[in-house]
Write a protein that holds these residues in place. Structure first.
Motif, PDB file in Angstrom:
ATOM      1  N   HIS A 102      11.850  -0.505 -29.443  1.00 37.66           N
ATOM      2  CA  HIS A 102      12.570  -1.738 -29.755  1.00 37.66           C
ATOM      3  C   HIS A 102      13.914  -1.386 -30.386  1.00 37.66           C
ATOM      4  CE1 HIS A 102      12.325  -6.128 -30.068  1.00 37.66           C
ATOM      5  NE2 HIS A 102      13.188  -5.966 -31.069  1.00 37.66           N
ATOM      6  N   VAL A 130      17.577  -2.730 -32.028  1.00 37.25           N
ATOM      7  CA  VAL A 130      18.293  -3.833 -32.676  1.00 37.25           C
ATOM      8  C   VAL A 130      19.734  -3.384 -32.887  1.00 37.25           C
ATOM      9  CG1 VAL A 130      18.450  -5.303 -34.715  1.00 37.25           C
ATOM     10  CG2 VAL A 130      16.210  -4.604 -33.853  1.00 37.25           C
ATOM     11  N   ILE A 149      19.534   0.298 -34.598  1.00 37.59           N
ATOM     12  CA  ILE A 149      18.269   0.816 -35.132  1.00 37.59           C
ATOM     13  C   ILE A 149      17.235   0.749 -34.018  1.00 37.59           C
ATOM     14  CG2 ILE A 149      16.378   0.330 -36.722  1.00 37.59           C
ATOM     15  CD1 ILE A 149      18.426  -0.456 -38.782  1.00 37.59           C
ATOM     16  N   ILE A 151       4.995   7.430 -34.618  1.00 33.66           N
ATOM     17  CA  ILE A 151       6.016   6.404 -34.782  1.00 33.66           C
ATOM     18  C   ILE A 151       7.343   7.084 -35.107  1.00 33.66           C
ATOM     19  CG2 ILE A 151       4.537   4.473 -35.466  1.00 33.66           C
ATOM     20  CD1 ILE A 151       5.019   5.214 -38.343  1.00 33.66           C
ATOM     21  N   GLN A 152       8.393   6.474 -34.619  1.00 26.61           N
ATOM     22  CA  GLN A 152       9.731   7.007 -34.872  1.00 26.61           C
ATOM     23  C   GLN A 152      10.634   5.857 -35.297  1.00 26.61           C
ATOM     24  OE1 GLN A 152      11.163   8.911 -31.299  1.00 26.61           O
ATOM     25  NE2 GLN A 152       9.584  10.499 -31.336  1.00 26.61           N
ATOM     26  N   LEU A 153      11.540   6.146 -36.194  1.00 20.76           N
ATOM     27  CA  LEU A 153      12.544   5.164 -36.590  1.00 20.76           C
ATOM     28  C   LEU A 153      13.880   5.890 -36.599  1.00 20.76           C
ATOM     29  CD1 LEU A 153      13.030   2.269 -37.638  1.00 20.76           C
ATOM     30  CD2 LEU A 153      12.832   3.207 -39.945  1.00 20.76           C
ATOM     31  N   TYR A 179      13.628   9.661 -38.032  1.00 19.31           N
ATOM     32  CA  TYR A 179      12.446  10.088 -38.778  1.00 19.31           C
ATOM     33  C   TYR A 179      11.226   9.836 -37.888  1.00 19.31           C
ATOM     34  CZ  TYR A 179       8.436   9.892 -41.879  1.00 19.31           C
ATOM     35  OH  TYR A 179       7.210  10.088 -42.434  1.00 19.31           O
ATOM     36  N   LEU A 184       6.829  10.418 -37.526  1.00 18.87           N
ATOM     37  CA  LEU A 184       5.555  10.754 -38.163  1.00 18.87           C
ATOM     38  C   LEU A 184       4.475  10.677 -37.100  1.00 18.87           C
ATOM     39  CD1 LEU A 184       3.488  10.974 -40.538  1.00 18.87           C
ATOM     40  CD2 LEU A 184       3.616   8.485 -40.696  1.00 18.87           C
ATOM     41  N   TRP A 215       0.196  11.780 -36.273  1.00 17.57           N
ATOM     42  CA  TRP A 215      -1.086  12.227 -36.818  1.00 17.57           C
ATOM     43  C   TRP A 215      -2.023  12.491 -35.647  1.00 17.57           C
ATOM     44  CZ3 TRP A 215      -6.044   9.793 -36.695  1.00 17.57           C
ATOM     45  CH2 TRP A 215      -7.007  10.386 -37.529  1.00 17.57           C
ATOM     46  N   LYS A 229      -4.173  16.916 -37.985  1.00 13.97           N
ATOM     47  CA  LYS A 229      -2.818  17.445 -38.164  1.00 13.97           C
ATOM     48  C   LYS A 229      -1.871  16.279 -38.381  1.00 13.97           C
ATOM     49  CE  LYS A 229      -0.422  18.595 -34.472  1.00 13.97           C
ATOM     50  NZ  LYS A 229       0.855  17.883 -34.629  1.00 13.97           N
ATOM     51  N   SER A 230      -0.907  16.460 -39.255  1.00 15.84           N
ATOM     52  CA  SER A 230       0.138  15.451 -39.378  1.00 15.84           C
ATOM     53  C   SER A 230       1.493  16.138 -39.410  1.00 15.84           C
ATOM     54  CB  SER A 230      -0.056  14.609 -40.642  1.00 15.84           C
ATOM     55  OG  SER A 230       0.224  15.384 -41.789  1.00 15.84           O
ATOM     56  N   HIS A 236       5.598  15.298 -40.443  1.00 15.84           N
ATOM     57  CA  HIS A 236       6.732  14.487 -40.875  1.00 15.84           C
ATOM     58  C   HIS A 236       7.968  15.225 -40.396  1.00 15.84           C
ATOM     59  CE1 HIS A 236       4.702  11.860 -43.781  1.00 15.84           C
ATOM     60  NE2 HIS A 236       3.901  12.884 -43.971  1.00 15.84           N
TER      61      HIS A 236
END
Lengths: 275, 349
Positions: A165, A167, A175, A224-226, A242, A244, A246, A257-258, A260
């Motif tokens: 998405h 914006v 964004i 997820i990414q932002l 950024y 993240l 998992w 595993k995660s 960042h």
């Protein structure tokens, strides 16, 4: 580390200034190329390898190409990362092969990365925002030598749904939010015995032949990414991202595993066309 | 306008932040065991319980072992005391592929397998008897030595280990066999091969094979039960493009271990080969490592290796056709009885 960051930032600005001379236009780019410096922390708890949690602070590079039309987006990308694995609970450990022998510090290096291709179709469009839904195929691979004095590896070919998405915040700011959810994966891990040994086969081939299909019931890897993008000029932009993710997979023994990760990217726009 | 747009993305950002913070929580990664002596002991015992492959072969009641040793472990034990208890427990396995190491400061290593006298073989003794010598690797610690014995047409080939990838040995053996083809007989000295890659062992044995023959089958643990194994994997010795099919004596001793032993198994299928020396070590299986909550590392057998008839030689070793055991004193005095016996076999042909 600081030197690398300065170099990347310097390169981005130099290219941005150069491309700022390009003629302004109402045309929209039909393609973009993005190069990103990656910095992140991976936390790994793989009971197949160790009862302890390992942290890897890594650096990496991401390259991707996107083809964009009014309603469609295609993406091809790859990335490579590396860092040292440390179990904070264990600290740095110095071993010897035998008593009286030479000593060595056991800090395994991990090498990992991915190759991906995806397609998305526009599903919503307002004056300043658009939504795209589609899928991607992504192969993620991991390798480390010396994790508990063993070879550690994992390869996962994922088929994922992806929603993005966008914006627009004025002419220069954008964004983007991304959600990636693998639905099916074809995954190779070290076998239960941690031994990969087959006659007349390379270890890589023997390892990959053990791949198994896993569905979302046993294999979960949401991401997820932002990102924030600033249009520097007609042909270039800067992006901060950024992400993240998992991972959990239970076969043959549980791995969790995660990651960042932050990314600083320079984006080059080309193949302009009237939309 | 900017504020308005932030509403659209605000919830996404908040969700991301919350997810980010929660991912820091180790509940997302699972709990780690405590690094106490009792916890480390329990992890050691259960890792063996779930992964060690030879309990049934050794007819060992691992639960009874737990009952014997668990009461000896308290959280008040020092590192050295805990290491002693763990070593005593692992001694029950009597397995040359089981070892435990404790990092510095105060590095310690314990090996569960049997110990045999050292100094029963000296490569330098033999190198002095060669009229022509080709060496690969450092001269003082060669990976491979081959040549001819003085005043004979008997060749000699020594391999230090099988730790490189199969392609390496394919190239080196091709060169060595091209040289040794002119000899009438060959002594292959496997007394230094402590281990390596079983695929490399297979490749080297192929240079002495006339026919494709099944020589070994292996299987590996695939679950926590003591009898949970995957399917058998079958290993065949395949004739190489260039082979040495004249009489060969393979020398083995207690230093011939692991991949050195699977090499010996493969060579047993070659009809032109006679075995002289001592039993091999008797530790065949691969032995991946695992670590304990206190940072110590332990290795264990996770496979079941058998010959083509299904017989396991774990803890026993492979018996030579002619048993000749060097003593350290003999070797120190310049005598290698095993190689003398090899000459006897070859010259008697």
């Amino acid at each position: 580390m600081k030197t690398t960051l300065k170099l990347v930032a310097g390169l981005c600005f130099a290219l941005a200034i150069a491309s700022a001379r390009a003629q302004d236009s109402q045309e929209k780019p039909g393609a973009e190329f993005r190069i990103s410096y990656l910095r992140g922390t991976q936390k790994l708890h793989d009971l197949q390898a160790s009862p302890m949690i390992y942290y890897t602070t890594y650096n990496g590079l991401n390259l991707d190409y996107k083809r964009i039309t009014e309603k469609n987006r295609w993406e091809f990308g790859l990335e490579a990362k590396t860092g040292n694995m440390i179990a904070p609970e264990l600290g740095e450990r110095e071993f010897q092969i035998e008593e009286g022998g030479d000593s060595f510090v056991l800090i395994p290096s991990q090498y990992f990365g991915e190759i991906r291709a995806g397609y998305q179709r526009q599903v919503s469009s307002k004056s300043k925002s658009q939504g795209y839904l589609g899928g991607m195929i992504r192969d993620e691979f991991y390798y480390a030598d010396g994790l508990a004095m063993n070879t550690w590896s994992m390869n996962s070919l994922e088929f994922a749904a992806r929603y993005s998405h966008f914006v627009e915040l004025g002419k220069k700011h954008r964004i983007e939010g991304d959600v990636i959810l693998p639905l099916v994966a074809f995954t190779a891990r070290m076998p239960y015995s941690n031994v990969v040994s087959q006659p007349e086969k390379s270890q890589a081939k023997a390892f990959l032949e053990e791949s198994e299909f896993a569905s979302i019931g046993t294999y979960q890897h949401p991401e997820i990414q932002l990102s924030y993008r600033y249009h520097l000029a007609h042909r270039s932009g800067l992006e901060f991202r950024y992400s993240l993710d998992w991972l959990h997979y239970s076969e043959p023994r549980s791995i969790k595993k995660s990651n960042h990760e932050i990314a600083l990217a320079w984006v080059y726009f080309f193949q302009f066309a009237h939309h | 306008m900017f504020t308005y747009k932030l509403k659209t993305t605000g919830s996404i950002a908040l969700s991301l932040a919350l997810l980010g913070f929660s991912s820091c929580n180790e509940t997302m990664l699972g709990e780690q065991p405590a690094a106490t002596p009792t916890s480390s002991f329990e992890v050691l015992w259960s890792e063996f319980d779930q992964n060690y492959s030879l309990f049934e072969l050794k007819n060992l009641d691992w639960q009874a072992v737990h009952e014997e040793f668990a009461p000896k472990v308290t959280d008040q034990l020092t590192d050295d005391q805990l290491f002693d208890v763990m070593s005593e427990m692992l001694a029950k396995l009597n397995d040359g592929h089981v070892w435990l190491v404790k990092p510095n400061p105060g590095f310690r290593r314990y090996d569960s397998g049997p110990e045999f006298p050292e100094g029963t073989f000296s490569l330098d003794l033999i190198r002095g008897e060669l009229s022509e010598e080709k060496v690969f690797g450092p001269d003082d610690e060669p990976m491979m030595v081959y040549g001819k014995f003085k005043n004979t047409n008997i060749g000699y080939l020594y391999l230090d280990n099988l730790g490189e990838a199969p392609g390496f040995y394919e190239e080196q053996m091709k060169t060595a066999i091209a040289y040794l083809k002119t000899t009438d007989e060959l002594i292959f000295d496997a007394r230094g091969i402590e281990g390596g890659d079983d695929r490399s062992a297979q490749v080297v044995a192929g240079f002495f094979a006339e026919n494709r023959e099944l020589y070994m089958k292996t299987r590996f643990k695939n679950g926590p039960g003591h009898s949970d194994f995957g399917d058998w994997i079958f290993w065949y010795v395949n004739p190489a493009k260039s082979t040495f099919l004249k009489p060969v004596v393979v020398l083995t001793d207690r230093g011939t271990g692991s991949a050195g032993e699977t090499f010996t198994l493969a060579m047993r299928k070659n009809e032109n080969v006679t075995f002289v020396g001592n039993f091999t070590y008797g530790a065949f299986s691969d032995n991946p490592k695992t670590e304990l909550p206190n940072g110590w590392i332990v290795a264990m057998s996770r496979g079941d290796f058998r010959d083509d008839a299904g017989i396991s030689y774990e803890g026993i070793g492979l018996e030579p056709d002619q048993l000749v055991i060097n003593t350290p004193e003999q070797v120190a005095n310049g005598m290698d009885r095993a190689i003398q016996a090899a000459f006897g076999v070859l010259l008697g042909n």
